[in-house]
Each structure stands twice: as C-alpha cells, then as structure tokens.
Scaffold this active site. Structure first.
Site, PDB file in Angstrom:
ATOM      1  CD  GLU A 289      93.050  93.409  26.735  1.00 30.71           C
ATOM      2  OE1 GLU A 289      94.357  94.346  26.886  1.00 30.71           O
ATOM      3  OE2 GLU A 289      92.713  92.680  27.100  1.00 30.71           O
ATOM      4  CG  HIS A 310      70.703 110.769  41.851  1.00 33.02           C
ATOM      5  ND1 HIS A 310      70.181 112.020  42.490  1.00 33.02           N
ATOM      6  CD2 HIS A 310      70.418 109.352  41.818  1.00 33.02           C
ATOM      7  CE1 HIS A 310      69.090 111.298  42.393  1.00 33.02           C
ATOM      8  NE2 HIS A 310      68.990 109.848  41.791  1.00 33.02           N
ATOM      9  CE  LYS A 424     102.065  96.506  27.926  1.00 31.90           C
ATOM     10  NZ  LYS A 424     101.740  95.055  27.044  1.00 31.90           N
TER      11      LYS A 424
HETATM   12  O1  PA5 Z   1      93.489  90.640  28.370  1.00 32.82           O
HETATM   13  C1  PA5 Z   1      94.784  90.652  28.395  1.00 32.82           C
HETATM   14  O2  PA5 Z   1      95.744  89.722  28.179  1.00 32.82           O
HETATM   15  C2  PA5 Z   1      95.415  91.699  28.699  1.00 32.82           C
HETATM   16  O3  PA5 Z   1      94.864  92.599  29.874  1.00 32.82           O
HETATM   17  C3  PA5 Z   1      96.708  91.139  30.272  1.00 32.82           C
HETATM   18  O4  PA5 Z   1      95.716  90.410  31.295  1.00 32.82           O
HETATM   19  C4  PA5 Z   1      97.532  91.518  30.467  1.00 32.82           C
HETATM   20  O5  PA5 Z   1      97.870  93.117  29.730  1.00 32.82           O
HETATM   21  C5  PA5 Z   1      98.187  91.622  32.028  1.00 32.82           C
HETATM   22  O6  PA5 Z   1      98.987  90.884  31.055  1.00 32.82           O
HETATM   23  P1  PA5 Z   1     100.522  89.942  31.680  1.00 32.82           P
HETATM   24  O7  PA5 Z   1      99.039  88.770  32.516  1.00 32.82           O
HETATM   25  O8  PA5 Z   1     100.988  89.261  30.725  1.00 32.82           O
HETATM   26  O9  PA5 Z   1     101.340  90.289  33.090  1.00 32.82           O
END
Ligand code: PA5
Length: 436
Positions: A289, A310, A424
């Site tokens: 990310e 494996h 989303k």
């Molecule tokens: O690293 C990040 O920001 C994302 O992976 C969020 O943690 C994830 O989308 C969850 O978001 P939230 O904590 O707002 O529900």
C-alpha cells in the site's frame, strides 16, 4: 542495543559495481527528508515516535482494560480491516501457541477477527459460536466508515445487545478510532463505549504500536511494554544516521531499490516459522500500500518455508528472474524437540538422530538460500534471535522505517493509498448507495 542483524552478503553479485555508493547519497537525502519531516506525506509521520511518546497513563489504561476483558470474556472479537487488523493479528499469531485451544489450559480469551472480509458463511459461523461464548469486542476503524468492519460491527453489536442487554453490551465494546470525527466516533460517544484514539498523524498500516495493536495484544496476554521497548531500540538506531553502513533500515531500503532498478520487481518475504505467516501479511500490506502507486513499486509477496518449497519453490528456483527474497531468520526456538533414533531406520533418517529440529530447519534455510542465489534470486537475510515481543517490536519498526525510506527512494508518497477507493465506488454504485 538492537538484536536484529541485516545480512546482504548474498545480494552483492546482483547489485552492480557502483550502485551502493550512488544509492548511499540518494538514501542519505531520503533519510533527511523523513527525519526532518520535509518529504511527501509529512503529515503522517506520527508513527516515528510511537515507541517512546505514548504516556504511561495510556499504557496502564490499555493494560487495565485488557485485564478486565481477560477476566470476563472467553473470546475477544477484533473487528477491523487492513491496517486496523493485520498488525494485532501479526503479533498475536507470532507469539501464540497454535494449539492453545487443544491444550486445555486457560490462557485468557481467544482473540479472533472479523470485519476483514464480507463472507456470509464466515460471519454466520462466527455469530453461531458467539451464541455459546462470553465475549467482548474491539471495533477498530480510523475513518469509522470502512464498509467491511462497519457491517461486521452492526451484526456483532446486535448479537451482543441481544445476549447481554444494551447496558452490559456497551461495557463490552471498545472503540478504537479517530479522536474527533467519523461514524464510529459518533457512535462511541453516543453509546458511551470505552474509546481509544488513533492519532491523526498515524496511517492505518503504521498503527500497530497504537491502541490498534496494543489492546488486542495485551488481551491475548502478551507484554506490550516489551513490544514498545523493542521498537524503541530500533527507533534509536533508525534515527541515528542516514548512512547505509550505520543504519540497517537505510541499507535495506537501498538494496531493495537497487534490485528493483535492476529488474527485480517482486520481493518475497520468507519465513521458516509458521507463526510468522500473519507477520508476512502485515508486511505485504505495509509495502504494497505504501509503494504500489503511480505505475511503480516492488510487488510484495510472501511464502512460508519449508511448506512452500513444495509449491512455490519450483517457481522461485526456475521461473521468471524478476524475484528477490528477504528471509526472516529466527536463530533460537523457545522449545526443544530432538529427532529420535529409530532402530529399524526404515525412513533412513538416523543420520539426523540426536539433532534438534531447529538445526534441520536451519540447514533447510541455508541450503535453500544457496540454491536460490545460484538460480539468480538475490537473498537478503534479517536475523533475529527469537520470536518474542521485543524482537517483534524491532522488526515492526525496522520495516516501517525502511518502507518510508524506500517509498521516498522510489519517488512516491508512502503514506497515502488513493488506489483503494476505486473498488469501493463501484461496489457502492452496484449496491445502490445514494450519491454513487
Ligand atoms: O493502511 C491503511 O490506511 C488502510 O489499510 C486502512 O487501515 C484500512 O483501509 C482500514 O481503514 P479504517 O481504519 O479507516 O477502517
């Protein structure tokens, strides 16, 4: 003193002659940008000081709440996704006995997870189990609006209220969210849930050392002060120098960027301890990310060896030569198993008799690294003495700091995630959400 050691001796042939000296300066600049808060995403650097700046009052409160939950609940349901889920799971599963439920020993509540998928079967089965268990819940969402945990919380909240009544249910819900905004914050205030704040300047995937990770880890019975102390040790080293010879975070960031520029665009995190499976998942999110944007980024993958030797082993040995490996090498197991002598020796394994299983695992690791390097796969090795709270704290901070530096070396903002919105919008439109 940190106990983590970074070994890049099996990467040298893949770096090219002048690369490390050139990258040394580049990384020095990245380090200055990060430490001086001058780079991209500089409003999200709160994670840098988390190991040292959380008050003892907060840590005591987390521990007290965890003790209360341990006393009243057989199960602790942690609801969250992404950065609000993988950190606690990574730490707990690394430290937990995988057969705990079968040992018959009472060791506090079992921590289980929800809200990280939308599977109807998963949640139906979970609710069925919760019918017969005493339980408490942490609902974790920084934005407070993420669909998966919001759906799971709606289901579990209703179940909890039906089971205990609204007042008692409210005492069993712990909300971990933004300090001032979002639907979860509003609900927590209205219903008077015990609440913890995820600081504004800490993004989800960098939040494991906030209450996001600390409350579930404490409920699981592990020592959050040691976790933070390990991270604090690594923080001191990480901040101390931007020179790759002095700072393993800088070196790791440099090496993976050189390999990337030499065509190695997939990094595989390898571990020989099955308990680190979710640590690898956390690492994949952290790097994926943070770096995968603007058409760039090393693709983070993960394998558990020797199991995956494996399956994925074939590809790693002989597939596309676009891979490099980073191995988390654990030096000492916490328990002992010795391979017995067998007079019949039908399996021909008596040559191993008397050896610890960890020695066999170690030889598998060394032999695999040699074979993969021979096959054209560079091998970075990160050695830690044992899987325990302090070393996990070191590893977490090591990877977070390296990831930030590496993102800067790549030229991206390691602290945003604009790409996660695309699915989303489509999902909401398909579901008929007003405005989509
Ligand atoms: O690293 C990040 O920001 C994302 O992976 C969020 O943690 C994830 O989308 C969850 O978001 P939230 O904590 O707002 O529900």
């Amino acid at each position: 003193m940190t106990r983590l050691k970074l070994d890049i001796s099996k990467v040298a042939p893949f770096l090219g002659e002048k690369c490390l000296p050139r990258f040394r300066n580049e990384l020095l600049e990245c380090h200055q940008e990060l430490v001086g808060a001058k780079g991209k995403g500089r409003d999200f650097l709160g994670w840098i000081d988390l190991p040292v700046n959380q008050s003892s009052g907060l840590i005591n409160r987390i521990q007290e709440d965890a003790n209360w939950i341990r006393a009243v609940a057989e199960v602790f349901v942690v609801i969250g996704i992404g950065g609000s889920y993988l950190g606690p799971r990574a730490v707990i599963e690394a430290l937990e006995n995988p057969f705990r439920e079968l040992t018959g020993k009472k060791g506090g509540p079992q921590v289980i997870f929800a809200g990280e998928n939308l599977s109807e079967d998963y949640h139906a089965r979970l609710l069925e189990v919760l019918d017969h268990k005493s339980y408490a819940v942490a609902v974790i969402s920084k934005s407070g609006t993420t669909t998966e945990p919001a759906v799971a919380f709606r289901l579990i909240k209703q179940h909890l209220e039906n089971k205990y009544g609204r007042v008692e249910a409210g005492k069993r819900i712990f909300a971990i969210t933004d300090g001032s905004k979002g639907a979860l914050k509003g609900m927590a205030d209205k219903e008077n849930y015990v609440s913890y704040v995820i600081p504004d300047n800490v993004g989800g995937r960098f939040s494991v050392l906030t209450p996001v990770g600390l409350l579930p880890v404490a409920v699981a019975g592990f020592d959050i002060r040691k976790l933070l102390a390990g991270a604090a040790q690594m923080r001191e080293l990480a901040l101390s120098s931007g020179d790759c010879e002095m700072n393993p975070c800088v070196l790791y960031a440099a090496v993976r960027n050189i390999l990337y520029r030499n065509g190695k665009c997939i990094e595989i995190l390898v571990s020989y301890e099955p308990g680190l499976h979710y640590f690898t998942e956390w690492w994949k999110q952290l790097f994926g990310e943070s770096e995968g944007k603007e058409g760039k980024g090393i693709f983070p993958a993960g394998v558990n060896f020797t199991s995956d030797l494996h399956s994925m082993g074939q590809y790693i040995q002989e597939g596309m030569r676009t891979l490099f490996e980073t191995v988390i090498s654990v030096q000492n197991p916490s328990l002992t198993v010795t391979i017995p002598e067998d007079p019949a020796d039908a399996d021909g394994l008596n040559f191993m008799a008397g050896k610890r299983l960890s020695e066999v695992n170690r030889m598998a690791e060394i032999g695999t690294a040699m074979a993969h390097v021979d096959g054209g796969v560079p091998n970075i090795r990160i050695e830690v003495p044992a899987v325990e709270e302090a070393t996990l704290g070191e590893l977490i901070y090591f990877f977070e700091f390296s990831c930030a530096l590496s993102g800067y070396a790549l030229g991206v903002n390691p602290f945003d995630q604009p790409g996660v919105e695309a699915y989303k919008k489509n999902m909401f439109s398909l579901l008929g959400k007003p405005g989509y």
